[in-house]
Write a protein that holds these residues in place. Structure first.
Motif, short mmCIF file in Angstrom:
data_model
loop_
_atom_site.label_atom_id
_atom_site.label_comp_id
_atom_site.label_asym_id
_atom_site.label_seq_id
_atom_site.Cartn_x
_atom_site.Cartn_y
_atom_site.Cartn_z
N GLY A 154 60.35 7.08 26.03
CA GLY A 154 59.12 5.99 25.70
C GLY A 154 58.92 5.23 27.14
N ILE A 155 59.66 5.52 28.09
CA ILE A 155 59.27 4.94 29.47
C ILE A 155 57.78 4.92 29.75
N CYS A 156 57.03 6.07 29.53
CA CYS A 156 55.71 6.01 29.71
C CYS A 156 54.83 4.87 28.88
N VAL A 157 55.37 5.18 27.63
CA VAL A 157 54.54 4.18 26.57
C VAL A 157 54.87 2.80 26.86
N ARG A 158 55.99 2.50 27.24
CA ARG A 158 56.36 1.02 27.59
C ARG A 158 55.71 0.57 28.82
N THR A 159 55.50 1.62 29.75
CA THR A 159 54.93 1.33 31.02
C THR A 159 53.26 1.07 30.80
N GLN A 164 51.07 -2.03 32.18
CA GLN A 164 49.62 -2.05 32.43
C GLN A 164 48.75 -2.61 31.34
N ASN A 165 49.23 -2.76 30.27
CA ASN A 165 48.51 -3.30 29.16
C ASN A 165 47.47 -2.47 28.63
N ILE A 166 47.41 -1.17 28.94
CA ILE A 166 46.37 -0.46 28.75
C ILE A 166 46.52 0.19 27.45
N ASN A 167 47.68 0.68 27.10
CA ASN A 167 48.14 1.39 25.65
C ASN A 167 47.19 2.68 25.37
N ILE A 180 54.55 12.17 22.42
CA ILE A 180 53.97 11.14 23.16
C ILE A 180 52.51 11.38 23.01
N SER A 181 51.58 10.67 22.50
CA SER A 181 50.21 11.16 22.14
C SER A 181 48.98 10.12 22.59
N THR A 182 47.94 10.53 22.96
CA THR A 182 46.97 9.63 23.20
C THR A 182 46.30 9.35 21.81
N LEU A 183 45.46 8.36 21.63
CA LEU A 183 44.76 8.36 20.49
C LEU A 183 44.03 9.37 19.73
N CYS A 193 43.30 6.45 29.16
CA CYS A 193 44.28 6.40 30.41
C CYS A 193 43.37 6.15 31.56
N GLU A 194 43.67 5.28 32.44
CA GLU A 194 43.17 4.86 33.61
C GLU A 194 43.75 5.93 34.95
#
Lengths: 345, 540, 646
Positions: A154-159, A164-167, A180-183, A193-194
């Motif tokens: 979950g490090i990517c999710v939390r990052t 980044q507050n991009i979620n 781990i998934s995108t919407l 994703c940016e």
């Protein structure tokens, strides 16, 4: 900040009040194996690898457990060792064994942890191995997403959330089906994703791996050439080629963060279309020329255009030293204050 | 920049990037910072996440709105009415910081007079933002401090951009939100070294360090230092230079690292002007659209191939280092300039390296007086840094302002409309912005395959209602025309734009947006009004 | 009387409702618990309405309140508990108890009751000795029970709050609002010894006290109705049968801790519970016993119903509150503050199980001493179980704590059907364990069950006979926990998966000698390493079956033998040459044509074709019993192996 003293495996160490046991250990140069912890992020306590025994009776998760004065921690208690080893074995049993060709080889946290807890072929052979077969998402031009290597730390999710507050990503499904998934489980390139790559940098394995990454032979500390924020970068160089850009964690401006352009937008540097010689227009066509020819022509023409017939437009992309000399040239040599640049655009 | 220099005495960001996350309220106006300065935007998002108020003022529903407490979706070009309306709410509610005003500011009474025309009803009528929301935002900004203002080209690229900037300095001053940590008025610089180019005097009216050309003692100082006599006549600004070229007054242009072919407002005028030149030298790293017009093109080194310094948006002078050799015969810009000067027989250009140039810079530029390469080897310093032992200045104006009197000046304002507004013939208002994935005219980013893959062409962003009324589908080619030119782009139907407003970037040579934009200049800053022009649309 | 305007009004409301209901001479109470509905009880109810109406009787209950007398009426009630015998009908006031009632029986029941003053004997419960039980009091299933929390189940119409008023509903709330301070209420709950009925058994009074002492506001009261154990339906029945008692209990709790807002978290798979709860909330507000200014005392408390999406893990308190907040229902990682400090929306939250709240009105009304007098010293009160499996009387039961497992299984449950032999009883659902015959005298209380390696849990009780394979049982529960693991922590996510795969292998005859050690090792690590209770207890079914039935594991692994003849990969069917009479029934029924043999000749099963479905064994007439099931498998000679076309 008030200090407390705790004991880890018989060593008395000093820690700041408010630190976790893991932070205290790390601050004192002690290694407690861990996978889902990252110093930039809030502790999650999910991998359970950093398990320790507290005050001789309680199983505690060192990345979540705050220090208390007088606390006694054991990282080598038999029960702790057993839990830790089984936990790592479970992860490894679920993980591809393609280490030598893996992007993370040598810097993989799972390798480090597995080595530390002493994973053996015999121990591992007791397990039923089943590696998840999910096709690699190659949609992003800068990095690949390989779920089969994902350890769901979950490090990517939390990052993406905390920093980044991009979620753009989160956990989907549950249990062993979690990933781990995108919407809407869309390819990452079609998501919010940016492409900043902050998750890629922090991935402890190579579930997120830069495409075609090359290890640099040396790194050069510099400043990003894009926007005005002035992020510190480490330019990775091999031969005469820039092959990577990393955020400079020591730079007070970005503390290691970069955006998509800063991290991945470096390929213009060694682009084949770079201008390599002066060009002079002859018969309406630009033709290659020597510096001597070009300088002679420019000097001649400029000499005849001194004063307010001349103007120079400097650039907000070039260095202070470049700009200084250009304005000096315009004023001192050309005798005009017709100097400006693109600040207003 | 000229705006803040007048009201506060310095045109730069008053505070530092790291301070943004410490603000209790952030007022981000005219800046799409998550796209244009993604790493700086992290600070604003972090603050909002940790409970700070984030007020976003933007005609479009930009990404930052996701994190905002309040979104003021005002009509483009009505910033003065919005901000002065807020100030009036603050003053009327007795929230003005009278101690700060009386001790550190001047011209308050004259300024308060000018607030009369900005009652809430008027502000609401001009901006289209409900008065209640303006009032709420005003009280939020004035309430819990420190409050930080962030702004960018959405404020400056207007024919009344200086007024816009002044309205913001007024807002900060009236609440005492300046000269302390995590507050201030913070113009965010779009390009890596805009701040440095300005600092270095690549401006027509000032020598390095904003020393006025018109002031005799400055001229004497530089004449003595450089051993030449200098012109006391202020030079022409960017747009004026193109006008003078057009008129035949200027016949030779030395253009470095810029691509007016795409970036200049009313680009057709600029292109036509450049074609009229006797002699055009373009110095760049790529053969840009502009370079193709040149008589001589000189190959320059990129940032990775030279040493030097950049000054970032928070006035931090940081070291750029050579990582690799320049390709072919390309050379650092300063070396090319020095070579031309030498060829012309000029003296004072025989520098061995960049450090030597910096030594001359610091000897002549008071705010850079304490800068040496040794001092900024690891971490850059923020100017003003006048002496070797000065630690640099994260926050400006803590003691006094840089104005002649040392006090900040309130600027009375009245509202002026944009130069060109939609009418029957050109019914849509076009504004410009940037893409996260590209930089300026794309000469660098469009040569990075991955970025090009993520964002490969121009899109005209248009509200679904407008698209429907024109019979336009998403992703459909559309012809966009203004009084000055026309171009084509695909539509992106999105609620980001309110009805009546359309938006484009200017990164793509295939869809040169700036052939459309308005050349109307701000009378003080001489910045063209690229944020507002009238266009018409039809299916291509 | 339309509203309760003061605490004193509650008694008046009771008298008013009792008087009205007394005007009806007869009432046919039809069980409308989910089980009986599935059995057709709603058709029975409709038929009662039709038949009674045909007699010119208006069954509209409101008429009773307008002062009209009535000869008879019919209503639906919540679950009576004896689901095995449903649909159930009770005739009041005489209490005649009919079982397995069909719509076609209704005419007969009404006629017998109203015209002939007799009973329909064939629909009465038949006791072991062949005699009939006329009322529930005669039925062994009921007469060993002590029904408190289920007291209202099957006696009142859940959709009419007036029935609840008539049985002293909201009297407890009136009492505390009028006479007791919040501290006194908490003292009573503490004194009663009530322990949380969600499974953990944490003393409710201490939790309430912590909620009271929490400083932050607002505070919330949350009722956990995310009942997820396979086969458990206690909470569901309470919510369906007597939602008012839960509302009253929650309101008392809210008064005690100082909350103004409550949430009932119900599984969306319980639509009837949701409907009845919503109706009950609406009626309670209408009558002034919920909402703003309750009973005119100025105390406000409102309840909302939140429908969970059915994740087992959301029954864990921190996951549940996150789920209500619209977030992913994942347990929070310890160390973390207690839910009473930081719960729903990070505010102090009192979270109790449905039954825990439902006990509260009784405890307040009858007193702490009364409750303490039931059950054992450490576990007071009653326990509710959903009794299922290989048992004669399946259903919902409520028994005093301390009762022995044996009493439940044999006296209430009626023992193992068809003369089978008891093998094990599983309590506590997937977090619990399987206890063998030797432990049947274990008293039912939190601590004794814990000691035996199982848990009280929220009340699932599955009885198993000798035809149950304990490895297969462990596998069943691991299959459940593996699927329901939220997946956030490694030991639970990957550990349950690993356990399951090992168990699958063992059942498939692919077990390895070291598997037993690995199962034990992993089970302990999963217990020690997991984030939440789900993970920490996930291996219990494995550990208890290994503890009490290790020989079965060894038989599977070492001898490739499934002693219970359950694991298909380890069994074969064989026709006994001496017994087969060649009737051909088996050959004709075999779905894969694996049986050959001429009429009147001994039949043979082709082991290469047989799929171990067991149809041959079922079809073989009892008088022959010629088909045997054997384990280990009969080896298939290599040459005989026949490729089965795909």
């Amino acid at each position: 900040m008030s200090k407390v003293t705790i004991t880890i495996d018989g060593l008395q160490i000093s820690a700041d009040q408010g630190m976790t046991v893991l932070e205290a250990a790390q601050a004192n140069g002690l290694y407690i194996p861990n996978l889902c912890n990252h110093p930039d992020l809030k502790p999650a306590g999910l991998c359970r690898v950093c398990v320790v025994k507290m005050d001789d009776w309680k199983i505690a998760i060192s990345c979540k457990q705050p220090v208390k004065d007088g606390m006694v921690i054991s990282t080598e208690d038999p029960e702790v060792q057993q839990i830790r080893k089984n936990t790592v074995e479970l992860i490894v049993a679920d993980h591809p064994m393609t280490c030598l060709t893996c992007e993370a080889d040598g810097k993989c946290e799972l390798q480090r942890v597995a080595h530390y807890v002493g994973i053996t072929p015999e121990g591992l052979n007791r397990y039923r191995r089943k590696v998840r077969a999910i096709p690699i998402d190659r949609s992003n031009p800068f990095f690949d997403v390989d779920h089969s290597k994902c350890i769901l730390c979950g490090i990517c999710v939390r990052t993406c959330d905390e920093l980044q507050n991009i979620n753009a990503i989160d956990y989907a499904q549950r249990g062993v089906a979690s990933f781990i998934s995108t919407l809407g489980a869309k390819p990452i390139a079609d998501s919010r994703c940016e492409s900043c790559g902050e998750c890629v940098v922090r991935c402890p394995v190579a579930a997120l791996a830069p495409k075609g990454a090359q290890e640099p032979m040396r790194e050069v500390k510099s400043i990003c050439a894009y926007c005005g924020v002035g992020c510190g970068v480490m330019l990775g160089v091999r031969g005469q080629k820039v092959v990577s850009v990393q955020g400079d964690r020591d730079n007070p401006v970005n503390k290691g963060s970069l955006c998509v352009k800063g991290r991945f937008g470096y390929k213009f540097i060694n682009h084949p279309e770079r201008l390599k010689t002066p060009l002079i227009k002859k018969n309406g066509k630009l033709e290659e020329a020597t510096w001597d020819e070009a300088l002679e022509l420019v000097a001649d023409k400029f000499s005849k255009s001194k004063g307010d017939k001349f103007a120079a437009l400097a650039s907000a992309r070039i260095t202070n030293e470049d700009n200084y000399l250009i304005q000096k040239f315009t004023r001192a040599v050309m005798g005009t204050n017709n100097i400006d640049h693109c600040a207003r655009l | 920049m000229a705006g803040l220099a007048t009201s506060l005495g310095s045109g730069a960001m008053t505070n530092s990037i790291a301070e943004i996350s410490g603000a209790s309220t952030i007022f981000a106006i005219g800046t799409n910072t998550t796209q244009a300065h993604p790493v700086l935007a992290l600070q604003a998002k972090k603050a909002a996440r940790e409970g700070a108020n984030l007020i976003v003022a933007n005609p479009k529903e930009i990404d930052l709105c996701r994190h905002a407490t309040i979104h003021l979706q005002h009509r483009p070009g009505t910033d003065v009415a919005l901000v002065m309306g807020m100030i009036k709410v603050i003053v009327d509610a007795g929230l003005a910081d009278m101690d700060f005003i009386s001790s550190r500011c001047e011209n308050y009474d004259g300024f308060v007079d000018s607030l009369k025309e900005f009652d809430l009803a008027t502000a609401e009528k001009i901006t289209g933002v409900p008065g209640e929301l303006i009032s709420k935002a005003a009280k939020m900004y004035a309430g819990e401090g420190p409050s930080s203002i962030l702004y960018c080209m959405g404020i400056t690229q207007h024919c009344h951009g200086t007024d816009n900037v002044w309205s913001l300095s007024n807002l900060a001053l009236v609440t005492g939100n300046i000269g302390k940590a995590s507050a201030g008025v913070n113009p965010l610089r779009g390009q890596n070294n805009v701040q440095g180019s300005c600092d270095m005097g690549a401006l027509p009216d000032v020598y390095p360090g904003y020393q006025k050309v018109a002031k005799a003692e400055n001229k004497q100082k530089f004449e003595a230092a450089w051993g030449v006599s200098l012109s006391d006549k202020e030079g022409l600004t960017h747009s004026e230079i193109f006008d003078d070229i057009h008129d035949g007054e200027i016949t030779a242009l030395y253009l470095i690292g810029e691509n007016p072919y795409l970036s200049e407002a009313n680009a057709n005028h600029a292109i036509e002007s450049m074609n009229r030149l006797d002699f055009l030298v373009v110095q760049d790293i790529f053969l840009t659209e502009t370079a193709e017009l040149a008589d001589v093109v000189l190959p320059a080194s990129s940032f990775a191939e030279k040493d030097g310094t950049f000054s970032n948006t928070e006035r931090r002078i940081q070291r750029v280092r050579k990582a690799i050799d320049s390709p072919g015969e390309a050379k650092p810009d300063w070396r090319i300039v020095a070579d031309i000067a030498a060829e012309m027989g000029a003296e004072g250009f025989d520098f061995e390296d960049e450090a030597q140039i910096m030594a001359e810079i610091s000897s002549l530029t008071p705010s850079y007086g304490g800068i040496t390469y040794e001092r900024i080897e690891d971490v850059g310093l923020q100017w003003p840094c006048p002496t070797q032992d000065h630690p640099g200045t994260p926050t400006l104006h803590t003691e006094k302002f840089g104005t002649p009197s040392g006090k900040a000046r309130f600027m009375p304002l009245s509202f002026r409309d944009s130069a060109e507004l939609p009418d029957e013939e050109y019914p849509f208002l076009l504004t410009t912005d940037r893409s996260l994935f590209h930089y300026h005219t794309g000469s660098m980013t469009r040569r990075v395959d991955g970025l090009e893959q993520l964002d490969s062409e121009e899109f005209l962003k248009i509200n679904p209602k407008d698209a429907a009324s024109l019979g336009l589908e998403d992703n459909e080619m559309v012809q966009i025309a203004s009084r000055r030119g026309q171009t084509q782009a695909k539509t992106k139907v999105t609620k980001i734009c309110p009805p009546g407003l359309v938006s484009m970037t200017f990164h793509f040579a295939e869809s040169p947006t700036n052939v459309l934009t308005s050349p109307a200049l701000d009378p003080v800053a001489k910045i063209p009004e690229t944020k507002v022009c009238a266009v018409k649309l039809e299916k291509a | 009387m339309q509203k309760v305007n003061s605490p004193a009004d509650v008694a008046k409301m009771r008298d008013y409702c009792q008087a009205a209901f007394a005007r009806r001479k007869l009432r046919f109470l039809v069980c409308a618990g989910t089980g009986c509905i599935a059995g057709g009880s709603l058709e029975v109810y409709e038929e009662f309405k039709r038949v009674i109406s045909e007699r010119g009787i208006d069954i509209n209950v409101d008429l009773l309140f307008e002062g009209q007398e009535s000869e008879a009426g019919t209503v639906t009630s919540g679950c009576h508990g004896f689901c095995q015998m449903g649909p159930l009908v009770r005739v009041e006031p005489m209490g005649t108890f009919y079982t397995k009632v069909k719509a076609k029986d209704v005419e007969e029941i009404v006629t017998a009751t109203m015209d002939e003053n007799t009973v329909v004997e064939r629909l009465l419960y038949e006791k072991d000795d062949g005699s009939h039980a006329t009322t529930e009091l005669d039925v062994p299933f009921y007469n060993r029970q002590q029904r408190i929390v289920l007291g209202g189940c099957g006696t009142i119409d859940a959709e009419d709050i007036r029935e609840y008023f008539a049985v002293d509903g909201f009297k407890a709330l009136a009492t505390i609002l009028q006479d007791l301070s919040p501290e006194q209420v908490i003292e009573i709950v503490k004194d009663s010894g009530l322990r949380g009925r969600g499974g953990g058994g944490f003393p409710a009074g201490r939790k309430w006290e912590a909620g009271r002492n929490a400083k932050a506001t607002p505070k919330y009261v949350v009722c956990n109705g995310d009942e997820g154990d396979p086969g458990a339906f206690m909470d569901r029945s309470v919510l369906e049968a007597n939602p008012q008692s839960v509302i009253e209990g929650m309101t008392i709790a809210a008064y005690a801790i100082g909350a103004e807002f409550g949430v009932v978290y119900v599984r969306a798979e319980y639509p009837l519970a949701v409907v009845r709860l919503l109706k009950a909330i609406e009626q309670a507000k209408e009558y002034g016993v919920l909402g703003d200014n309750i009973m005119g005392t100025g105390f406000n408390f409102d309840i909302e119903v939140f429908q969970g999406a059915g994740a087992f893990v959301c029954g864990e308190s921190t996951a549940l509150t996150l789920s209500i907040e619209g977030k992913r229902g994942m347990p929070r990682v310890a160390p973390r503050p207690r839910t009473t400090e930081v719960g729903l929306y990070d505010k102090p939250t009192l979270l109790n199980n449905v039954k825990s709240f439902a006990y509260v009105p009784d405890i307040i009304r009858e007193g702490a001493e009364w409750f303490k007098g039931i059950g054992t010293e450490s576990s007071s009160g009653t326990a509710v179980f959903a009794l299922t499996g290989n048992i004669v009387n399946a259903g919902l039961i409520e028994v005093p704590m301390g009762i022995k497992l044996r009493e439940i299984i044999y006296d209430i449950g009626g023992g193992i059907p068809k003369g089978g032999t008891f093998k094990a009883v599983q309590t506590g659902g997937p977090s619990g364990g399987c206890l063998p015959e030797s432990l049947l005298d274990t008293p039912i209380d939190y601590d004794s069950l814990d000691e035996a390696g199982s848990i009280m849990g929220s009340g699932g009780m599955v009885v198993m006979d000798e035809r149950t394979c304990m490895v297969d049982v462990a596998r069943y529960f691991l299959n459940f926990t593996e699927e329901e693991s939220c997946g956030q922590c490694v030991p639970c996510r990957l550990g349950t998966k690993q356990l399951l795969e090992i168990l699958n292998d063992i059942c498939a005859g692919k077990g390895k000698k070291q598997d037993i050690d690995l199962l034990i090792e992993l089970s302990h690590s999963i217990h020690g390493g997991s984030v939440c209770g789900l993970g920490q207890t996930a291996a219990n079914p494995v550990l208890t079956t290994l503890r009490y039935f290790k020989d079965e594991y060894e038989a599977h692994i070492n001898d490739k033998c499934c002693p219970a003849r359950v694991c298909k990969d380890l069994i074969s069917f064989r026709i006994n040459e001496d017994k087969c009479k060649g009737c051909t029934l088996c050959a004709r029924a075999c779905p894969v044509s694996a049986i050959s043999g001429e009429k009147k000749e001994v039949h043979v099963i082709d082991q290469g074709l047989c799929i171990q479905c067991g149809v041959c064994m079922e079809k073989c007439p009892n008088k022959f019993s010629a088909v045997d099931c054997v384990s280990p498998k009969i080896p298939v000679p290599a040459k005989e192996k026949t490729e089965v076309p795909a």
